[in-house]
Design a protein around this motif. Structure first.
Motif, PDB file in Angstrom:
ATOM      1  N   TYR A  28       0.732  -1.295   0.004  1.00  0.00           N
ATOM      2  CA  TYR A  28       0.132  -0.143  -0.053  1.00  0.00           C
ATOM      3  C   TYR A  28       0.805   1.257  -0.033  1.00  0.00           C
ATOM      4  O   TYR A  28       0.356   2.165   0.176  1.00  0.00           O
ATOM      5  N   ASP A 147      -8.756   0.169  -1.342  1.00  0.00           N
ATOM      6  CA  ASP A 147      -9.008   0.753  -0.439  1.00  0.00           C
ATOM      7  C   ASP A 147     -10.051  -0.158   0.584  1.00  0.00           C
ATOM      8  O   ASP A 147      -9.882  -0.269   1.756  1.00  0.00           O
ATOM      9  N   TRP A 148     -10.943  -0.877  -0.029  1.00  0.00           N
ATOM     10  CA  TRP A 148     -11.840  -1.784   0.563  1.00  0.00           C
ATOM     11  C   TRP A 148     -11.341  -2.824   1.135  1.00  0.00           C
ATOM     12  O   TRP A 148     -11.453  -3.296   2.227  1.00  0.00           O
ATOM     13  N   ARG A 150      -8.023  -2.853   2.088  1.00  0.00           N
ATOM     14  CA  ARG A 150      -7.260  -2.433   3.225  1.00  0.00           C
ATOM     15  C   ARG A 150      -8.029  -2.391   4.375  1.00  0.00           C
ATOM     16  O   ARG A 150      -7.441  -2.728   5.362  1.00  0.00           O
ATOM     17  N   LYS A 151      -9.395  -1.629   4.228  1.00  0.00           N
ATOM     18  CA  LYS A 151     -10.362  -1.663   5.372  1.00  0.00           C
ATOM     19  C   LYS A 151     -10.708  -2.695   5.799  1.00  0.00           C
ATOM     20  O   LYS A 151     -10.882  -2.999   7.005  1.00  0.00           O
ATOM     21  N   THR A 152     -11.234  -3.583   5.013  1.00  0.00           N
ATOM     22  CA  THR A 152     -11.925  -4.780   5.402  1.00  0.00           C
ATOM     23  C   THR A 152     -11.223  -5.927   5.811  1.00  0.00           C
ATOM     24  O   THR A 152     -11.572  -6.684   6.491  1.00  0.00           O
ATOM     25  N   SER A 155      -6.188  -4.225   7.478  1.00  0.00           N
ATOM     26  CA  SER A 155      -5.967  -3.505   8.880  1.00  0.00           C
ATOM     27  C   SER A 155      -6.883  -4.215   9.952  1.00  0.00           C
ATOM     28  O   SER A 155      -6.384  -4.240  11.324  1.00  0.00           O
ATOM     29  N   ARG A 156      -7.810  -4.967   9.689  1.00  0.00           N
ATOM     30  CA  ARG A 156      -8.547  -5.599  10.584  1.00  0.00           C
ATOM     31  C   ARG A 156      -7.780  -6.857  11.050  1.00  0.00           C
ATOM     32  O   ARG A 156      -7.786  -7.240  12.063  1.00  0.00           O
ATOM     33  N   ASN A 160      -5.831  -2.424  12.965  1.00  0.00           N
ATOM     34  CA  ASN A 160      -5.615  -1.257  12.526  1.00  0.00           C
ATOM     35  C   ASN A 160      -4.380  -0.747  12.632  1.00  0.00           C
ATOM     36  O   ASN A 160      -4.066   0.463  12.669  1.00  0.00           O
ATOM     37  N   TRP A 189     -13.941 -11.692   6.094  1.00  0.00           N
ATOM     38  CA  TRP A 189     -14.167 -10.411   5.134  1.00  0.00           C
ATOM     39  C   TRP A 189     -15.143 -10.569   4.325  1.00  0.00           C
ATOM     40  O   TRP A 189     -15.151  -9.698   3.410  1.00  0.00           O
TER      41      TRP A 189
END
Length: 190
Positions: A28, A147-148, A150-152, A155-156, A160, A189
């Motif tokens: 990323y 981005d989805w 990375r967040k979903t 990072s989880r 995070n 996820w």
């Protein structure tokens, strides 16, 4: 007296949390050289882990590979559209297929359930059944999906935390955390 049994450990392809963090940050970071190094590491994981590789890792690597190829300037616009297109189609198909039941559920409905923008599903439909979209739209789709992911997912997996933790932490505790999170791969996820 009963002997206390150790909990079962999950074998993963990465060496530990530090390697996982390094790959996530590399993927990323936006620097194509570091991204390529992270992609090489994911390829090594895949050779060790085979079909058990988390789908999110696989999809992320395919999308980042497209961005690296794009930034290299070696591919023509049409070739880039096809490359991005394949990665985006695979992403939508792989994410939604696990939610499919015995009855076929429309992709748009499945996408809504997992917070994927509907226009990404429409883009997948155009790539699969219609006229090829513009390169700019494929690039935007790639960025939104990354981005989805990375967040979903990414990072989880580590609470995070995009930074490496201090070296004095217990390495075994770190490994157990990553191993536990590895079990969240394909199902969590959704």
């Amino acid at each position: 007296a009963r002997k206390r049994l150790k909990p079962l450990r999950t074998v993963v392809a990465w060496r530990g949390r530090a390697e996982w963090d390094q790959v996530m940050v590399g993927l990323y970071c936006g620097d194509s050289r570091l991204q390529q190094e992270a992609l090489d590491r994911v390829s090594a994981w895949k050779s060790r882990y085979g079909p058990k590789m988390p789908l999110a890792v696989d999809c992320t690597a395919e999308l980042i590979r497209c961005k690296v190829l794009d930034s290299s300037g070696r591919l023509k616009s049409h070739e880039l559209i096809l490359s991005y297109g394949l990665a985006l189609v695979r992403f939508v198909n792989l994410i939604t297929e696990r939610k499919q039941k015995m009855v076929s559920i429309p992709l748009r409905q499945l996408a809504r359930e997992v917070d994927i923008p509907i226009w990404v599903v429409d883009l997948r439909h155009e790539l699969t059944h219609g006229k090829l979209p513009r390169l700019a739209l494929c690039r935007k789709g790639c960025d939104v999906v990354l981005d989805w992911l990375r967040k979903t997912y990414w990072s989880r997996q580590l609470g995070n935390n995009l930074c490496e933790e201090s070296e004095d932490e217990n390495e075994e505790e770190e490994q157990e955390g990553v191993e536990t999170n590895a079990e969240l791969d394909n199902d969590a996820w959704e």
